[in-house]
Design a protein around this motif. Structure first.
Motif, PDB file in Angstrom:
ATOM      1  N   PHE A   1      68.267 -56.952 -12.049  1.00  0.00           N
ATOM      2  CA  PHE A   1      67.779 -55.112 -11.959  1.00  0.00           C
ATOM      3  C   PHE A   1      68.411 -54.125 -11.920  1.00  0.00           C
ATOM      4  CE2 PHE A   1      65.830 -52.582  -8.941  1.00  0.00           C
ATOM      5  CZ  PHE A   1      65.091 -51.766  -9.626  1.00  0.00           C
ATOM      6  N   TYR A   2      68.283 -52.899 -12.360  1.00  0.00           N
ATOM      7  CA  TYR A   2      69.400 -51.834 -12.437  1.00  0.00           C
ATOM      8  C   TYR A   2      68.141 -50.769 -11.753  1.00  0.00           C
ATOM      9  CZ  TYR A   2      74.008 -52.197 -14.605  1.00  0.00           C
ATOM     10  OH  TYR A   2      74.531 -52.956 -14.638  1.00  0.00           O
ATOM     11  N   GLY A   3      68.777 -50.407 -10.737  1.00  0.00           N
ATOM     12  CA  GLY A   3      68.136 -49.205 -10.640  1.00  0.00           C
ATOM     13  C   GLY A   3      69.048 -47.899 -10.733  1.00  0.00           C
ATOM     14  N   LEU A   4      68.520 -46.833 -11.570  1.00  0.00           N
ATOM     15  CA  LEU A   4      69.531 -45.686 -11.872  1.00  0.00           C
ATOM     16  C   LEU A   4      69.448 -44.650 -12.098  1.00  0.00           C
ATOM     17  CD1 LEU A   4      71.486 -48.699 -14.746  1.00  0.00           C
ATOM     18  CD2 LEU A   4      72.647 -48.089 -12.660  1.00  0.00           C
ATOM     19  N   ARG A   5      70.166 -43.405 -11.741  1.00  0.00           N
ATOM     20  CA  ARG A   5      69.501 -42.157 -12.544  1.00  0.00           C
ATOM     21  C   ARG A   5      69.874 -42.297 -13.551  1.00  0.00           C
ATOM     22  NH1 ARG A   5      71.651 -38.740  -7.277  1.00  0.00           N
ATOM     23  NH2 ARG A   5      70.784 -39.282  -5.401  1.00  0.00           N
TER      24      ARG A   5
ATOM     25  N   TYR B   1      64.308 -55.861 -20.267  1.00  0.00           N
ATOM     26  CA  TYR B   1      65.072 -56.385 -21.531  1.00  0.00           C
ATOM     27  C   TYR B   1      65.406 -57.325 -21.636  1.00  0.00           C
ATOM     28  CZ  TYR B   1      65.618 -50.789 -22.414  1.00  0.00           C
ATOM     29  OH  TYR B   1      65.307 -49.737 -22.283  1.00  0.00           O
ATOM     30  N   TYR B   2      65.403 -58.409 -23.148  1.00  0.00           N
ATOM     31  CA  TYR B   2      65.325 -59.569 -23.179  1.00  0.00           C
ATOM     32  C   TYR B   2      66.537 -59.665 -24.561  1.00  0.00           C
ATOM     33  CZ  TYR B   2      60.971 -60.245 -20.730  1.00  0.00           C
ATOM     34  OH  TYR B   2      59.526 -60.137 -19.674  1.00  0.00           O
ATOM     35  N   CYS B   3      67.372 -60.277 -23.619  1.00  0.00           N
ATOM     36  CA  CYS B   3      68.065 -61.543 -24.654  1.00  0.00           C
ATOM     37  C   CYS B   3      68.410 -62.828 -25.512  1.00  0.00           C
ATOM     38  CB  CYS B   3      69.806 -61.155 -24.440  1.00  0.00           C
ATOM     39  SG  CYS B   3      69.897 -62.535 -23.613  1.00  0.00           S
TER      40      CYS B   3
ATOM     41  N   THR C   1      65.814 -58.647 -18.061  1.00  0.00           N
ATOM     42  CA  THR C   1      66.635 -57.477 -16.752  1.00  0.00           C
ATOM     43  C   THR C   1      65.280 -56.565 -17.019  1.00  0.00           C
ATOM     44  OG1 THR C   1      68.952 -58.731 -16.673  1.00  0.00           O
ATOM     45  CG2 THR C   1      68.725 -55.978 -15.975  1.00  0.00           C
ATOM     46  N   GLU C   2      64.420 -55.890 -15.150  1.00  0.00           N
ATOM     47  CA  GLU C   2      64.211 -54.637 -14.839  1.00  0.00           C
ATOM     48  C   GLU C   2      65.098 -53.514 -15.069  1.00  0.00           C
ATOM     49  OE1 GLU C   2      61.111 -53.235 -13.363  1.00  0.00           O
ATOM     50  OE2 GLU C   2      61.670 -55.281 -12.661  1.00  0.00           O
TER      51      GLU C   2
END
Length: 203
Positions: A28-32, A99-101, A111-112
């Motif tokens: 998981f990613y929480g980004l600006r 995103y999937y690999c 990965t969200e």
């Protein structure tokens, strides 16, 4: 028979142990916006040579679309795996998704990525004040509408009451009273009639 069952069981265990396992880091990613971030695709078989394909979906379980690298998204190789790294540059809100690999048709867990705009305190304060002002204005307009409705209803009730109000006295024949002159109204009128041939005082 026993040896056959034991051989089949051993074959199943070997096939499970050598099955290709794919993991992704991070999950998981929480980004600006305008940030940079990598996603790693890790394969259980270190000696495997292959090419990783990357896919994007709007959410978990949704349809996956193959990603094509561009000026903001690029692929990098790690060890013997090509495109094992997905690298984002200058993230935008529309980059949010899962995103999937995949390697040889086997997909990773995904990965969200959630991208949000940075918070501006001045704009947030202005929007809050604007919202409060709109709420007060709506309250005033609602009060005006309710007052107008009640006033209109009160006027209608008064008008309906005045339509059915009976007059206190009847003034239709006021001023038309006839003196009785000591007799009946119509029966004795001849008694006061002039004698034929009588002269008027002014003659």
């Amino acid at each position: 028979m026993r040896w056959t069952l034991a051989g089949c069981f051993g074959f199943v265990l070997i096939s499970i142990s050598v099955a290709l396992q794919i993991t992704q880091k991070p999950r998981f990613y929480g980004l600006r916006t305008r940030a940079t971030a990598p996603i790693y695709c890790l394969v259980s078989d270190k000696n495997l040579k292959g090419t990783v394909e990357w896919h994007k979906a709007d959410k978990y379980g949704a349809d996956k679309n193959k990603i094509v690298p561009n000026e903001r998204i690029r692929f990098e190789s790690r060890l013997m795996i090509q495109n094992a790294l997905l690298y984002f540059m200058d993230l935008k809100v529309e980059d949010s998704g899962v995103y999937y690999c995949s390697v040889n048709g086997t997909f990773g867990p995904g990965t969200e990525v959630q991208v949000v705009r940075p918070l501006d305190p001045i704009k947030a304060q202005y929007r809050s004040q604007m919202k409060d002002g709109l709420i007060v204005l709506q309250g005033l307009l609602l009060g005006v509408c309710i007052g107008a409705y009640l006033l209109r209803r009160q006027n209608l009730v008064k008008d309906s009451d005045s339509l059915y109000e009976e007059p206190e006295t009847d003034h239709i024949y006021e001023g038309l009273a006839i003196e009785a002159c000591g007799g009946g109204l119509y029966e004795d009128l001849t008694a006061y009639a002039r004698v034929e041939g009588a002269e008027a005082p002014w003659e």
